[in-house]
Design an enzyme around this catalytic site. Structure first.
Site, PDB file in Angstrom:
ATOM      1  N   GLY A  86       0.855  -1.174   0.000  1.00 22.04           N
ATOM      2  CA  GLY A  86       0.000   0.000   0.000  1.00 22.04           C
ATOM      3  C   GLY A  86       0.894   1.227   0.000  1.00 22.04           C
ATOM      4  CB  THR A  87       0.316   4.758   0.757  1.00 21.90           C
ATOM      5  OG1 THR A  87      -0.441   4.893  -0.436  1.00 21.90           O
ATOM      6  CG2 THR A  87       1.117   6.023   0.987  1.00 21.90           C
ATOM      7  CB  THR A  88       5.610   3.031   2.322  1.00 20.31           C
ATOM      8  OG1 THR A  88       5.149   1.688   2.224  1.00 20.31           O
ATOM      9  CG2 THR A  88       6.645   3.142   3.425  1.00 20.31           C
ATOM     10  CE  LYS A 137       0.808   7.592  -2.897  1.00 18.58           C
ATOM     11  NZ  LYS A 137       1.000   6.179  -2.633  1.00 18.58           N
ATOM     12  CG  ASN A 140      -2.541   3.401   4.429  1.00 19.18           C
ATOM     13  OD1 ASN A 140      -2.363   3.696   5.598  1.00 19.18           O
ATOM     14  ND2 ASN A 140      -3.145   4.177   3.586  1.00 19.18           N
TER      15      ASN A 140
END
Length: 182
Positions: A23-25, A56, A158
């Site tokens: 997911g997003t890091t 981001k 996430n």
């Protein structure tokens, strides 16, 4: 260089690690002379990569930035709204906004929507007095976002907890001079 190294290691019989979906890091690190924010650039919808070049790291004010994870539209609109409110505050008071002001506005907004705004943010900034602040703000109502909060550095992922931040330095506390995130 790394590709050749990996090929050599494979020919010698070493099995290379598999890539993990995380997911997003996002991560924030405070060190002696400043801060570092880091984020990946992929936006996904379930298992499909929707955007390979998603911003981001968001501008909040000249002295405040944040990284966002969660629904891309939610994080973008949340940071845009807080940025706008802080600019109005700066114009009304004639003072540089403080990090705690941005933090309070973010917390109040995310609490107001009770988890319906999907955003986890790492907020970082330098106050007019010179102090550096690093905070994590999350909107997850029913389950906490996986996070590693080490005081001087924060790492959120996430999809899973497969993010590691390692600090190497000679002294302790904020005297860190070299940081590695991988």
């Amino acid at each position: 260089d790394l590709c050749r190294r990996n090929e050599v290691l494979e020919t010698k019989g070493m099995k290379l690690p598999k890539a993990y979906k995380t997911g997003t890091t996002i991560a924030g690190v405070v060190f002696k002379d400043g801060v570092v924010l880091g984020a990946d650039t992929r936006a996904t919808g379930d298992t499909t990569v929707v955007d390979k070049n998603c911003e981001k790291i968001h501008y909040i004010a000249a002295n405040i930035y944040c990284c966002g994870a969660g629904t891309a539209a939610d994080t973008q609109m949340t940071t845009d709204l807080i940025s706008s409110r802080l600019e109005l505050h700066r114009l009304a008071t004639g003072r540089t906004p403080r990090v705690v002001s941005a933090l309070t506005m973010l917390k109040q907004m995310l609490f107001k929507y009770q988890g319906h705004v999907s955003a986890t943010l790492v907020l970082v900034g330098v106050d007019p007095t010179g102090g550096i602040s690093l905070h994590r703000v999350s909107s997850w109502k029913h389950r906490p976002s996986p996070v590693r909060d080490y005081g001087l550095w924060i790492a959120c992922s996430n999809g899973s907890l497969r993010v590691r931040v390692q600090r190497r330095h000679g002294g302790g506390g904020s005297d860190a001079t070299r940081c590695q995130c991988y």
